[in-house]
Design an enzyme around this catalytic site. Structure first.
Site, PDB file in Angstrom:
ATOM      1  N   GLU A  59      26.680  -6.401  16.670  1.00 45.83           N
ATOM      2  CA  GLU A  59      26.226  -6.085  15.307  1.00 45.83           C
ATOM      3  C   GLU A  59      26.035  -4.580  15.068  1.00 45.83           C
ATOM      4  OE1 GLU A  59      24.023  -8.964  12.984  1.00 45.83           O
ATOM      5  OE2 GLU A  59      22.265  -7.727  13.382  1.00 45.83           O
ATOM      6  N   LYS A  61      23.820  -2.387  13.245  1.00 45.00           N
ATOM      7  CA  LYS A  61      22.460  -2.576  12.701  1.00 45.00           C
ATOM      8  C   LYS A  61      21.710  -1.246  12.750  1.00 45.00           C
ATOM      9  CE  LYS A  61      18.532  -5.765  13.353  1.00 45.00           C
ATOM     10  NZ  LYS A  61      18.003  -6.873  14.177  1.00 45.00           N
ATOM     11  N   LYS A 121      27.280  -9.613   7.196  1.00 46.72           N
ATOM     12  CA  LYS A 121      25.925 -10.093   7.491  1.00 46.72           C
ATOM     13  C   LYS A 121      25.016  -9.692   6.349  1.00 46.72           C
ATOM     14  CE  LYS A 121      23.183 -11.737  10.868  1.00 46.72           C
ATOM     15  NZ  LYS A 121      22.304 -10.782  11.500  1.00 46.72           N
ATOM     16  N   GLU A 170      23.027 -20.337   9.891  1.00 46.31           N
ATOM     17  CA  GLU A 170      21.885 -19.964  10.737  1.00 46.31           C
ATOM     18  C   GLU A 170      20.701 -20.900  10.553  1.00 46.31           C
ATOM     19  OE1 GLU A 170      20.831 -15.749  10.977  1.00 46.31           O
ATOM     20  OE2 GLU A 170      18.785 -16.340  10.473  1.00 46.31           O
ATOM     21  N   ASN A 191      18.644 -18.867  15.295  1.00 47.16           N
ATOM     22  CA  ASN A 191      18.018 -17.548  15.302  1.00 47.16           C
ATOM     23  C   ASN A 191      16.606 -17.712  15.861  1.00 47.16           C
ATOM     24  OD1 ASN A 191      17.205 -14.932  14.969  1.00 47.16           O
ATOM     25  ND2 ASN A 191      18.003 -14.736  12.883  1.00 47.16           N
ATOM     26  N   GLU A 221      21.104 -16.317  18.491  1.00 47.44           N
ATOM     27  CA  GLU A 221      20.916 -15.105  17.686  1.00 47.44           C
ATOM     28  C   GLU A 221      19.563 -14.463  17.962  1.00 47.44           C
ATOM     29  OE1 GLU A 221      22.516 -17.333  13.721  1.00 47.44           O
ATOM     30  OE2 GLU A 221      21.639 -15.348  13.446  1.00 47.44           O
ATOM     31  N   SER A 222      19.598 -13.167  18.162  1.00 46.73           N
ATOM     32  CA  SER A 222      18.409 -12.302  18.275  1.00 46.73           C
ATOM     33  C   SER A 222      17.758 -12.347  19.658  1.00 46.73           C
ATOM     34  CB  SER A 222      17.330 -12.655  17.236  1.00 46.73           C
ATOM     35  OG  SER A 222      17.825 -12.575  15.934  1.00 46.73           O
TER      36      SER A 222
HETATM   37  O1  LIG Z   1      15.992  -8.018  12.600  1.00 42.33           O
HETATM   38  C1  LIG Z   1      15.037  -8.264  11.836  1.00 42.33           C
HETATM   39  O2  LIG Z   1      13.917  -7.704  11.919  1.00 42.33           O
HETATM   40  C2  LIG Z   1      15.190  -9.257  10.736  1.00 42.33           C
HETATM   41  C3  LIG Z   1      14.138  -9.467   9.857  1.00 42.33           C
HETATM   42  C4  LIG Z   1      14.268 -10.336   8.795  1.00 42.33           C
HETATM   43  C5  LIG Z   1      15.444 -11.022   8.602  1.00 42.33           C
HETATM   44  C6  LIG Z   1      16.513 -10.854   9.478  1.00 42.33           C
HETATM   45  C7  LIG Z   1      16.384  -9.978  10.541  1.00 42.33           C
HETATM   46  N1  LIG Z   1      17.423  -9.763  11.410  1.00 42.33           N
HETATM   47  C8  LIG Z   1      18.693 -10.356  11.249  1.00 42.33           C
HETATM   48  C9  LIG Z   1      19.235 -10.892  12.497  1.00 42.33           C
HETATM   49  O3  LIG Z   1      19.475 -12.071  12.549  1.00 42.33           O
HETATM   50  C10 LIG Z   1      19.503  -9.966  13.627  1.00 42.33           C
HETATM   51  O4  LIG Z   1      19.975  -8.760  13.111  1.00 42.33           O
HETATM   52  C11 LIG Z   1      20.491 -10.456  14.664  1.00 42.33           C
HETATM   53  O5  LIG Z   1      20.249 -11.755  15.072  1.00 42.33           O
HETATM   54  C12 LIG Z   1      20.417  -9.523  15.898  1.00 42.33           C
HETATM   55  O6  LIG Z   1      19.103  -9.513  16.403  1.00 42.33           O
HETATM   56  P1  LIG Z   1      18.651  -8.448  17.493  1.00 42.33           P
HETATM   57  O7  LIG Z   1      19.662  -8.478  18.606  1.00 42.33           O
HETATM   58  O8  LIG Z   1      17.308  -8.925  17.973  1.00 42.33           O
HETATM   59  O9  LIG Z   1      18.614  -7.120  16.830  1.00 42.33           O
END
Ligand SMILES: O=C(O)c1ccccc1NCC(=O)[C@H](O)[C@H](O)COP(=O)(O)O
Length: 272
Positions: A59, A61, A121, A170, A191, A221-222
């Site tokens: 991503e 980001k 996204k 998601e 997520n 995810e995340s």
């Molecule tokens: O990333 C956030 O804080 C967030 C807050 C509110 C809604 C969505 C959010 N993120 C979107 C995502 O799903 C993430 O960008 C994606 O899964 C990657 O996560 P990470 O690897 O933990 O940055």
């Protein structure tokens, strides 16, 4: 109001100004003229039997509601190219402006240099955004079950498929997985970040992944912060991981994508 509700209020306001500049009829025309979408389901191993590798969705980001500024990303195209060289299967580009400092300009910059499937996204809640994604060359769009009622979820997924794209649908709860399955989602994400509270609970993935039927691609995810996290998700049934923060903050995104893909694929092999 939850964080997710608040984000969507801003998304709808920003959408109104874009629609005033490029009306629906025009965005539909541009979507129809765009080159055909790439097959993100296949790129994520959806057709493979068995699914022997762990795919990485990398991503772009810049910022997040939970962490604030993550990375300045002077050249999103170069970051996208690094992800491609590292072996990412799909690249995700955040286009939400207010909370993530993303944009369609970032998306266009990455689209211009990579040939991989791209995920637009964003918090997609209206058909306009789906046509807009296709007009910009997206292959995959995000549909967040918690943000949509069943009627809208079904309609936006159907439109996505009509335009030749796939959707990453998601979820965050068992009920949301059941709703995603009921509308025919083929790529289902769990997520582990709760978008209402921003809490991250990686253990949620192991609890929920088994509920997703075999035909669907399962995306964790995340919350990936290390190779160990990737291994855990892979051994718990993930076919792909979506990683943002770690890739933009750890340095050497190309090497990190390659490392995550290799470690995850080893864990998939050990699972079988
Ligand atoms: O990333 C956030 O804080 C967030 C807050 C509110 C809604 C969505 C959010 N993120 C979107 C995502 O799903 C993430 O960008 C994606 O899964 C990657 O996560 P990470 O690897 O933990 O940055």
């Amino acid at each position: 109001m939850t964080v997710l509700d608040d984000i969507i209020v801003g998304v709808r306001e920003d959408l109104e100004s874009r629609r005033a500049q490029v009306p629906l009829a025009e965005i539909k025309r541009l979507a129809a003229e765009a080159p055909a979408a790439r097959d993100a389901y296949a790129a994520l191993g959806g057709n493979d039997s068995p699914r022997a590798a762990l795919k990485v969705i990398a991503e772009v980001k810049r910022k997040s509601p939970s962490k604030g500024e993550l990375a300045s990303i002077a050249d999103p195209a170069e970051l996208g190219a690094a992800y491609e060289r590292g072996g990412a299967a799909v690249i995700s580009v955040l286009t939400e402006q207010r909370r993530f400092n993303g944009s369609l300009a970032d998306f266009d910059a990455v689209r211009a240099v990579v040939d991989l499937p791209l995920l637009r996204k964003d918090f997609n809640v209206e058909e306009y955004q789906i046509f807009e994604a296709r007009a910009h060359g997206a292959d995959l769009v995000l549909l967040i079950v918690a943000a949509l009622d069943d009627t809208d979820l079904k309609a936006l997924l159907a439109l996505t498929h009509e335009l030749g794209m796939n959707a990453l649908v998601e979820t965050h709860t068992a009920e949301e997985i059941d709703r995603a399955v009921a509308v025919g989602a083929r790529i289902i994400g769990v997520n582990v970040r709760n978008l209402k509270t921003l809490d991250v609970d990686r253990s949620l993935f192991a609890e929920l992944a088994g509920r997703i039927p075999a035909g669907a691609v399962v995306v964790a995810e995340s919350g990936v912060r290390s190779v160990a996290d990737v291994r855990d998700y892979a051994s718990q049934g993930a076919n792909a991981v979506l990683v943002g923060e770690a890739l933009v903050t750890m340095g050497d995104p190309e090497a990190t994508v390659a490392e995550f893909g290799a470690a995850g694929s080893e864990a998939v092999a050990a699972r079988r």
